[in-house]
Write an enzyme that holds these catalytic residues in place. Sequence first.
Site, mmCIF file in Angstrom:
data_model
loop_
_atom_site.group_PDB
_atom_site.id
_atom_site.type_symbol
_atom_site.label_atom_id
_atom_site.label_comp_id
_atom_site.label_asym_id
_atom_site.label_seq_id
_atom_site.Cartn_x
_atom_site.Cartn_y
_atom_site.Cartn_z
ATOM 1 N N PHE A 148 18.591 121.298 82.566
ATOM 2 C CA PHE A 148 17.259 121.933 82.550
ATOM 3 C C PHE A 148 17.184 123.176 83.424
ATOM 4 C CE2 PHE A 148 16.868 119.669 86.567
ATOM 5 C CZ PHE A 148 16.120 120.559 87.323
ATOM 6 N N LYS A 172 22.842 121.279 72.276
ATOM 7 C CA LYS A 172 21.848 120.260 72.624
ATOM 8 C C LYS A 172 21.320 120.632 73.999
ATOM 9 C CE LYS A 172 20.820 117.018 74.640
ATOM 10 N NZ LYS A 172 19.715 117.093 75.636
ATOM 11 N N GLU A 175 16.060 118.398 77.054
ATOM 12 C CA GLU A 175 14.802 118.053 76.392
ATOM 13 C C GLU A 175 13.603 118.320 77.297
ATOM 14 O OE1 GLU A 175 17.148 116.235 77.641
ATOM 15 O OE2 GLU A 175 16.643 114.103 77.869
ATOM 16 N N ARG A 176 13.881 118.628 78.589
ATOM 17 C CA ARG A 176 12.758 118.847 79.505
ATOM 18 C C ARG A 176 12.205 120.271 79.417
ATOM 19 N NH1 ARG A 176 14.977 116.077 84.920
ATOM 20 N NH2 ARG A 176 17.002 116.241 83.947
ATOM 21 N N SER A 225 24.515 116.848 85.653
ATOM 22 C CA SER A 225 24.773 116.088 86.877
ATOM 23 C C SER A 225 26.139 115.385 86.784
ATOM 24 C CB SER A 225 23.665 115.060 87.088
ATOM 25 O OG SER A 225 23.615 114.190 85.983
ATOM 26 N N CYS A 280 22.770 124.876 90.796
ATOM 27 C CA CYS A 280 23.994 124.175 91.171
ATOM 28 C C CYS A 280 24.760 124.958 92.230
ATOM 29 C CB CYS A 280 24.875 123.954 89.956
ATOM 30 S SG CYS A 280 25.437 125.494 89.269
ATOM 31 N N GLU A 382 23.424 114.877 96.216
ATOM 32 C CA GLU A 382 22.784 116.133 95.803
ATOM 33 C C GLU A 382 21.269 115.913 95.752
ATOM 34 O OE1 GLU A 382 23.274 117.330 91.642
ATOM 35 O OE2 GLU A 382 23.456 119.413 92.291
HETATM 36 P P1 NAD Z 1 21.474 115.842 83.536
HETATM 37 O O1 NAD Z 1 22.858 115.402 83.773
HETATM 38 O O2 NAD Z 1 20.374 114.860 83.736
HETATM 39 O O3 NAD Z 1 21.309 116.366 82.013
HETATM 40 C C1 NAD Z 1 22.187 117.303 81.459
HETATM 41 C C2 NAD Z 1 22.241 117.088 79.953
HETATM 42 O O4 NAD Z 1 22.751 115.774 79.692
HETATM 43 C C3 NAD Z 1 20.890 117.179 79.271
HETATM 44 O O5 NAD Z 1 21.039 117.876 78.060
HETATM 45 C C4 NAD Z 1 20.518 115.724 79.036
HETATM 46 O O6 NAD Z 1 19.730 115.523 77.883
HETATM 47 C C5 NAD Z 1 21.864 115.044 78.864
HETATM 48 N N1 NAD Z 1 21.853 113.649 79.342
HETATM 49 C C6 NAD Z 1 21.136 113.142 80.372
HETATM 50 N N2 NAD Z 1 21.389 111.835 80.510
HETATM 51 C C7 NAD Z 1 22.280 111.491 79.551
HETATM 52 C C8 NAD Z 1 22.935 110.270 79.192
HETATM 53 N N3 NAD Z 1 22.707 109.134 79.855
HETATM 54 N N4 NAD Z 1 23.797 110.294 78.162
HETATM 55 C C9 NAD Z 1 24.046 111.435 77.490
HETATM 56 N N5 NAD Z 1 23.447 112.621 77.781
HETATM 57 C C10 NAD Z 1 22.581 112.655 78.807
HETATM 58 O O7 NAD Z 1 21.246 117.147 84.427
HETATM 59 P P2 NAD Z 1 19.909 117.959 84.672
HETATM 60 O O8 NAD Z 1 18.999 117.152 85.556
HETATM 61 O O9 NAD Z 1 19.368 118.491 83.408
HETATM 62 O O10 NAD Z 1 20.469 119.225 85.489
HETATM 63 C C11 NAD Z 1 20.662 119.227 86.875
HETATM 64 C C12 NAD Z 1 22.081 118.889 87.249
HETATM 65 O O11 NAD Z 1 22.966 119.807 86.618
HETATM 66 C C13 NAD Z 1 22.358 119.017 88.724
HETATM 67 O O12 NAD Z 1 23.176 117.944 89.127
HETATM 68 C C14 NAD Z 1 23.101 120.330 88.857
HETATM 69 O O13 NAD Z 1 23.935 120.452 89.974
HETATM 70 C C15 NAD Z 1 23.870 120.339 87.596
HETATM 71 N N6 NAD Z 1 24.290 121.681 87.213
HETATM 72 C C16 NAD Z 1 25.598 122.000 87.370
HETATM 73 C C17 NAD Z 1 26.031 123.283 87.061
HETATM 74 C C18 NAD Z 1 27.461 123.659 87.223
HETATM 75 O O14 NAD Z 1 27.834 124.699 86.718
HETATM 76 N N7 NAD Z 1 28.294 122.866 87.861
HETATM 77 C C19 NAD Z 1 25.113 124.234 86.587
HETATM 78 C C20 NAD Z 1 23.792 123.863 86.424
HETATM 79 C C21 NAD Z 1 23.385 122.564 86.742
#
Ligand code: NAD
Length: 496
Positions: A148, A172, A175-176, A225, A280, A382
Amino acid sequence: MKLVEHLINGELVSMGDPTQDVFNPSTGEVGKQVEIATKNTVEKAITAAQEAFPAWRATPPLKRARIMFRFKELLEKNINKIAQLIGEEHGKIAHDALGEITRGIENVEYACYAPQLLKGEHSKNISSNIDSWSEFHPLGVVTGITPFNFPAMVPLWMYPMAIVCGNCFVLKPSERDPSAALFVAQLLNEAGLPKGVMNVVNGGKEAVDTLLTDERIQAVSFVGSTPIAKYIYQTATAHDKRCQALGGAKNHAIVMQDAEMENTVNALIGAAFGSSGERCMAISVAVAVGEETADNLIAGLKSKMSDLKVGNFDNSKNDFGPLITQEHMEKVKEYITSAEAQGADIVVDGRSVNVKGCENGFYVGGTLIDSVEASMKSYKEEIFGPVLQVVRVETMQQAIDLIDEHEYGNGTCIFTRDGEAARYFSDQIKVGMVGINVPLPVPAAQHSFGGWKQSMFGDLAAYGPDSVRFYTRRKTITQRWPSSSIREGVNFSFPS
Ligand code: NAD
């Protein structure tokens, strides 16, 4: 209420899927509904991409790149509209959203180099009258699953390069806050991309699991994450797919005794609290070397933080906006409470910030915590909020050891005027992206983005040169045209 649909085979479509609320985090109100794709919807998008692949694979890279040039122009023309969509659903203030989109456009500019990037490698006469070369072929249908916090930029890390390399794509997004990614993908179609090459499905776990297991998907790019990144990497590779999965972070800044304090304080304020700490690469820990450095740093930060303006995304005078959801806001506050309970010193407390006129928004004010220890929960995990923690150490080596022992290794930086110290730090530290007097060392588009340790799973990083390799597979051809006058015998030894 407005419904956020899917983009399949060049058309915005509602598939009658279940829906989920999309909030305006600045006010706490529900602004839209988003369709949550079922397996059937995702399969339809994969089919569209699969059918578009043969013609797109055969399209010359120069023609693919021309579409990227037009896409770049459309992104620039629509930059304010994209920033508005980001603000409404993410809460990012316009100055910050415009920065995000600009960094995304830089990835499109890189994709415009496609004819150069896909040139291949050639060796004439590897043996007598034998030539050999490598070609880089597209994989087929590939997917991107994005977080998101950069709803426009992170998808742009992925699909411009994937598509310009000759692949078809199913995105994909989170969704938020799905609208910015959907609108940007529509711009790519408007730029002249053939139908089905780029598709967007909105949704959650069911959509992701379908993408991870469908045998037509060749490669998966993920950013999010760490627990989900690990799951994505393990599931995708277990289904024989190529995968790069970028995860979470805990980014430390070392502040040395000789750092220029006012500049360091300003850099840390921007890097810790910009975008509400939901980056991140945000700096979430400052490691002060020496007690005097720590005292000066805390005093400088505390004084500057009294000017921080947190509030509604649509007021560009605000420094940062709300967190993404009520649930996340509560979680960030709990981390602050846990640090306090474990003996840290809350110097500036953002837990009870009040934003006039936006009382139901998801806000946490800038928070500064001193005397944090490596054993504390708030240090180990984090937080992803506007919280800067200070750890006090005696030597630079202790600071380096502290960073190296942390499970994450995304970004880090050092503030110093000592070149020898900076060089030692950048050489020794076990972190993927390093800044020297640069608080957010996000690599430029012509490099690649990726952390170490639990911050990235997979071998090739996002965007830049690594992405050319990630989205293509190598074919090496060896050629010889013997003269028709030569007669050759059988040779049983290995050719050398
Ligand atoms: P998230 O992991 O909750 O979601 C990321 C994606 O995964 C979304 O599209 C979500 O719909 C999907 N998802 C969530 N739960 C799932 C599941 N159980 N099974 C399958 N798919 C699932 O992350 P977020 O809260 O949207 O974003 C924040 C996180 O992303 C932070 O931890 C941040 O550090 C990380 N991030 C990392 C980078 C990097 O380059 N390393 C860049 C941006 C964000």
